[in-house]
Design a protein around this motif. Structure first.
Motif, PDB file in Angstrom:
ATOM      1  N   TYR A   1       0.853  -1.186   0.000  1.00 39.07           N
ATOM      2  CA  TYR A   1       0.000   0.000   0.000  1.00 39.07           C
ATOM      3  C   TYR A   1       0.891   1.239   0.000  1.00 39.07           C
ATOM      4  O   TYR A   1       1.930   1.272   0.664  1.00 39.07           O
ATOM      5  N   THR A  54       0.884   5.664   0.127  1.00 37.69           N
ATOM      6  CA  THR A  54       0.215   6.949   0.354  1.00 37.69           C
ATOM      7  C   THR A  54       1.191   8.067  -0.014  1.00 37.69           C
ATOM      8  O   THR A  54       2.404   7.859  -0.091  1.00 37.69           O
ATOM      9  N   SER A 112      -0.890   4.507   9.345  1.00 37.65           N
ATOM     10  CA  SER A 112      -2.087   4.285   8.529  1.00 37.65           C
ATOM     11  C   SER A 112      -1.747   3.535   7.239  1.00 37.65           C
ATOM     12  O   SER A 112      -2.526   2.688   6.775  1.00 37.65           O
ATOM     13  N   THR A 113      -0.602   3.837   6.669  1.00 45.84           N
ATOM     14  CA  THR A 113      -0.162   3.108   5.475  1.00 45.84           C
ATOM     15  C   THR A 113       0.098   1.645   5.827  1.00 45.84           C
ATOM     16  O   THR A 113      -0.271   0.725   5.064  1.00 45.84           O
ATOM     17  N   ASN A 165      -3.231  -0.287   6.094  1.00 47.09           N
ATOM     18  CA  ASN A 165      -3.842  -0.638   4.818  1.00 47.09           C
ATOM     19  C   ASN A 165      -3.086  -1.748   4.091  1.00 47.09           C
ATOM     20  O   ASN A 165      -3.668  -2.431   3.240  1.00 47.09           O
ATOM     21  N   ASP A 193      -3.912  -5.089   6.295  1.00 45.32           N
ATOM     22  CA  ASP A 193      -5.343  -5.408   6.247  1.00 45.32           C
ATOM     23  C   ASP A 193      -5.682  -6.281   5.054  1.00 45.32           C
ATOM     24  O   ASP A 193      -6.799  -6.809   4.963  1.00 45.32           O
ATOM     25  N   GLN A 194      -4.726  -6.466   4.161  1.00 46.30           N
ATOM     26  CA  GLN A 194      -4.941  -7.319   2.989  1.00 46.30           C
ATOM     27  C   GLN A 194      -4.628  -8.783   3.288  1.00 46.30           C
ATOM     28  O   GLN A 194      -4.879  -9.662   2.445  1.00 46.30           O
ATOM     29  N   VAL A 254      -5.544   8.751   3.176  1.00 45.89           N
ATOM     30  CA  VAL A 254      -6.216   7.450   3.069  1.00 45.89           C
ATOM     31  C   VAL A 254      -7.719   7.694   3.041  1.00 45.89           C
ATOM     32  O   VAL A 254      -8.199   8.741   3.507  1.00 45.89           O
ATOM     33  N   ARG A 309     -10.100   4.519   7.065  1.00 42.27           N
ATOM     34  CA  ARG A 309      -8.989   3.608   6.769  1.00 42.27           C
ATOM     35  C   ARG A 309      -7.689   4.082   7.427  1.00 42.27           C
ATOM     36  O   ARG A 309      -6.596   3.752   6.985  1.00 42.27           O
ATOM     37  N   ASP A 310      -7.794   4.837   8.523  1.00 42.27           N
ATOM     38  CA  ASP A 310      -6.623   5.371   9.190  1.00 42.27           C
ATOM     39  C   ASP A 310      -6.332   4.595  10.468  1.00 42.27           C
ATOM     40  O   ASP A 310      -7.153   3.803  10.943  1.00 42.27           O
TER      41      ASP A 310
END
Length: 332
Positions: A183, A185, A255-256, A259, A262-263, A281, A285-286
């Motif tokens: 991910y 950002t 936060s990055t 994300n 979370d996959q 984000v 999604r933070d």
């Protein structure tokens, strides 16, 4: 003759009267003795009322020693009598519970035995730097141990539970083989302080290995955000407002990371949202963080170990989740 007869009769009557008096006196004495015995019997049958506790003021004096099983050092000594074991058991139990809490979690003047896991990390020269295991002192078990020996005293060992990282350190090099999640950002590179903080926190989480069942803690991994640790002043969100603070910008790193992980199959132990929307984000999604209060923590429940890598460009940060080919293939 008549005179002699009268004299004899009077003497006989006097003798009979004296005899009756003696008999009466003996009877009175016997009855008095019985009465005294009965009164003594009644006194012996009187019991202490049930609402008046019987207190033995000559209880033996003894000590309980709490011992570190690793160093065999006595870390605390206590007297059950002085703490009210015989006089106020409820208060005594609360004292023991508070003692166990202080030993486990620490106080303002010292650290406790509980420690979060510090995960292994691979440096740029591919050298593995080992962290340390998670240590947990079970407070309830320590309380039970102390209470069980309180009537007589003795030694009690701390119930320490140690959890090592969940991967084979011999295979750490291969965990960088395959990217299974990623991910990215973006940020404004002209904000020098914020850019610096993102770069520094990115380096802190990069090449950290999360074994099977391990817990990752962003605050534990990145550490305090202070001038002494190299972080700079930049805007951060506090109670919905932008204010200057040391370490502003690291929430973009956390936060990055969220994300990216979370996959894959992880379980979240702690995650918080910002008090207002942020632009890097999508909404919701933070994962905001603040050292000492708000953390981002998750457990690796994928069934295989993986490595976190993080890198930055002039205006972006990318977090990747990597593992060895054998684990990646087993998920396909």
């Amino acid at each position: 003759m008549r005179t002699i007869f009268i004299f004899i009769f009077i003497m006989v009557m006097l003798l009979v009267g004296c005899s009756d008096v003696s008999v009466i006196e003996e009877q009175v004495q016997e009855d008095s003795s019985k009465l005294e015995n009965q009164e003594g019997l009644y006194e012996e049958e009187v019991e202490t009322p049930p609402d008046e506790p019987i207190i033995d003021e000559e209880k033996p004096s003894f000590i309980i020693n709490v011992i570190d099983p690793n160093t065999e050092e006595i870390i605390a000594s206590l007297s059950p009598i002085d703490l009210g074991f015989y006089t106020d058991y409820s208060s005594y139990q609360r004292e023991i519970e508070e003692l166990a809490k202080e030993i486990a979690r620490g106080t303002e003047s010292g650290e406790g035995y509980d420690q979060r896991m510090v995960l292994d990390k691979v440096h740029e020269n591919e050298e593995l730097v080992a962290g340390h295991p998670m240590i947990l002192l079970k407070e309830s078990e320590l309380v039970d141990k102390i209470l069980s020996v309180s009537p007589e005293g003795g030694d009690v060992e701390l119930p320490l539970y140690i959890t090592e990282t969940g991967y084979d350190r011999n295979e750490y090099v291969s965990l960088d083989d395959v990217v299974i999640a990623s991910y990215t950002t973006y940020f404004n590179a002209s904000d020098v302080g914020r850019t610096h903080n993102i770069n520094q926190s990115s380096e802190a989480i990069s090449h950290v290995i999360v074994g099977m069942g391990d817990y990752f803690s962003f605050n534990t991994t990145v550490g305090p955000r202070t001038k002494e640790t190299g972080y700079q002043e930049a805007l951060e969100i506090v109670n919905g407002e932008f204010v200057l603070g040391i370490g502003g910008g690291i929430c973009q790193t956390s936060s990055t990371l969220f994300n990216a992980v979370d996959q894959i199959k992880v379980s979240y132990a702690e995650r918080h949202h910002h008090s207002r929307e942020i632009g890097y984000v999508p909404k919701g999604r933070d994962a905001t963080v603040s050292y000492g209060t708000l953390d981002f923590r998750f457990q690796n429940t994928t069934g295989f170990p993986f490595m976190i890598t993080s890198s930055t460009t002039d205006n972006s940060i990318t977090v990747e989740i990597r593992t060895s080919e054998k684990y990646a293939n087993s998920q396909n």
